[in-house]
Design a protein around this motif. Structure first.
Motif, PDB file in Angstrom:
ATOM      1  N   ARG A  17       4.858-105.962 -50.142  1.00 42.51           N
ATOM      2  CA  ARG A  17       5.268-107.425 -49.908  1.00 42.51           C
ATOM      3  C   ARG A  17       5.516-108.090 -48.021  1.00 42.51           C
ATOM      4  NH1 ARG A  17      11.007-107.252 -52.135  1.00 42.51           N
ATOM      5  NH2 ARG A  17      11.101-105.397 -50.339  1.00 42.51           N
ATOM      6  N   ASP A  45       6.516-102.158 -47.540  1.00 41.01           N
ATOM      7  CA  ASP A  45       6.768-103.689 -47.158  1.00 41.01           C
ATOM      8  C   ASP A  45       6.075-103.811 -45.505  1.00 41.01           C
ATOM      9  OD1 ASP A  45       7.582-103.942 -49.227  1.00 41.01           O
ATOM     10  OD2 ASP A  45       9.985-103.642 -48.715  1.00 41.01           O
ATOM     11  N   ILE A 240       9.569-114.213 -48.726  1.00 43.47           N
ATOM     12  CA  ILE A 240       9.053-112.886 -49.032  1.00 43.47           C
ATOM     13  C   ILE A 240       7.876-113.445 -49.802  1.00 43.47           C
ATOM     14  CG2 ILE A 240       8.730-111.028 -50.405  1.00 43.47           C
ATOM     15  CD1 ILE A 240      12.261-111.096 -50.167  1.00 43.47           C
ATOM     16  N   GLU A 242       3.956-112.274 -51.537  1.00 53.55           N
ATOM     17  CA  GLU A 242       3.572-111.073 -52.342  1.00 53.55           C
ATOM     18  C   GLU A 242       2.821-111.377 -53.040  1.00 53.55           C
ATOM     19  OE1 GLU A 242       4.620-107.145 -55.116  1.00 53.55           O
ATOM     20  OE2 GLU A 242       5.890-108.581 -54.710  1.00 53.55           O
ATOM     21  N   CYS A 246       5.925-116.853 -54.004  1.00 47.74           N
ATOM     22  CA  CYS A 246       6.384-116.689 -52.151  1.00 47.74           C
ATOM     23  C   CYS A 246       7.953-116.709 -53.130  1.00 47.74           C
ATOM     24  CB  CYS A 246       6.274-117.539 -51.558  1.00 47.74           C
ATOM     25  SG  CYS A 246       7.576-117.598 -50.540  1.00 47.74           S
TER      26      CYS A 246
END
Length: 362
Positions: A17, A45, A240, A242, A246
């Motif tokens: 992420r 992350d 966030i 990924e 989102c």
């Protein structure tokens, strides 16, 4: 002072992420709680902090030291915001009389905390001597803030504190990317995603105030400042990314109350008065309320006098909302403050009001 926009370029995060947090403003405990809430994983992350690390919150020096450790040992990257500029003021003796005037009314500041830690007082020293003492004791922390870039760019995304002028040079002066207001309303669009903070997202609201991140797909702009430490109803947001997904997560400090009965308000036309468009004229005053006129909303209405405040030469009805928020028994809400027999409350990032009799503290 070199005013060129400094850019840091990173490779796109292919696995894991990419988490973006903006405007922590010296609130270390809330920042740590947010990292825990999103289950931030060191080494997996990537974390990008969009500036305004310090000022206005209660833990500025601790926050800087915590983030410095993160940057040194984790995939954490920061840009500088306009509030972080206090480091340059001290390092370069830049506009020290202006800095002193700001700090004289700003209770919570990195500079106050530094002075307290070494036992000096700004009002009892020449400002040049004061700045020298802070440089001598806190060169590492001041240099960390001073050396932060103004923009972070990846293959897909541009991160800036406040704005960018274009996708090629980003701006001709660091002030353009660090302090330009209301970027989200500009008639521009970008090929890459552009993520900014700086202006609380509630300042873009007219009807119902919301504090979660905003996205305009036609412009490809995300605005994510939740008003933490700036708005009494503020929150700290994490955006966030990924893969192609989102999402946002937030955390807030206001006390939690439980709803004791269902509340289904009658149909209404909600409106909200933000700070920048908050100017009002008082037409009539009573003990608890005032009849006011808002030029921005082209209407007059009764407002509790707790919302009528003076800013410079203007009266403002900042953060007033007439939105009677729907509630379900057993739900939890955050109470921003109480007035007469009512409370201003937040529910899922939205701001409204409720009767105190419908709530009980948890």
């Amino acid at each position: 002072m070199n005013r060129k926009v400094v850019v840091k370029r990173l490779k796109k995060k292919e696995v894991g992420r990419e988490i973006v947090i903006s405007d922590i403003h010296g609130n270390l405990s809330l920042y740590q709680r947010l990292l825990q809430k999103i289950d931030y994983k060191k080494g997996e992350d990537r974390l990008i902090l969009l500036g305004d690390l310090v000022e206005k919150g209660p833990q500025n020096l601790q926050l800087v030291r915590f983030v410095m450790q993160q940057v040194e040992s984790e995939d954490v990257h920061c840009i500088t915001g306009n509030c972080d500029f206090v480091a340059k003021n001290i390092l370069y003796n830049y506009r020290l009389p202006f800095l002193k005037s700001v700090l004289s009314v700003r209770k919570n500041s990195l500079i106050h905390e530094m002075a307290s830690e070494i036992g000096i007082e700004m009002d009892r020293m020449d400002m040049d001597e004061f700045a020298y003492a802070l440089r001598k004791a806190f060169l590492k922390e001041l240099s960390f803030l001073n050396d932060l870039p103004h923009v972070i760019e990846t293959e897909t995304t541009i991160y800036a504190h406040a704005a960018i002028e274009n996708e090629e040079t980003f701006g001709d002066d660091f002030r353009e990317v660090m302090a330009s207001p209301f970027f989200f309303t500009r008639p521009v669009s970008f090929h890459k995603k552009v993520v900014v903070g700086h202006i609380p997202v509630s300042e873009y609201c007219d009807s119902i105030a919301r504090f979660d991140p905003l996205f305009d797909g036609t412009k490809n702009i995300y605005s994510i400042d939740g008003g933490n430490m700036v708005k009494s109803a503020g929150q700290l947001n994490a955006l966030i990314f990924e893969k192609d997904h989102c999402m946002s997560v937030h955390i807030e400090d206001q006390p939690v109350y439980r709803v004791v009965r269902d509340v289904n308000p009658s149909i209404q036309i909600p409106f909200y008065i933000n700070f920048n468009q908050g100017k009002i004229d008082v037409l009539e005053e009573q003990e608890q309320q005032a009849l006011v006129y808002s030029e921005h909303h082209h209407r007059q209405f009764w407002i509790d006098r707790a919302f009528v405040k003076t800013f410079g030469n203007d009266l403002k009805g900042t953060d007033y909302t007439n939105y009677h928020i729907p509630l379900k028994k057993g739900e939890h809400v955050h109470v921003v403050f109480t007035y007469s027999n009512k409370a201003q409350v937040k529910k899922n990032g939205f701001l409204g009001w409720a009767f105190l009799e419908d709530l009980e503290p948890v």
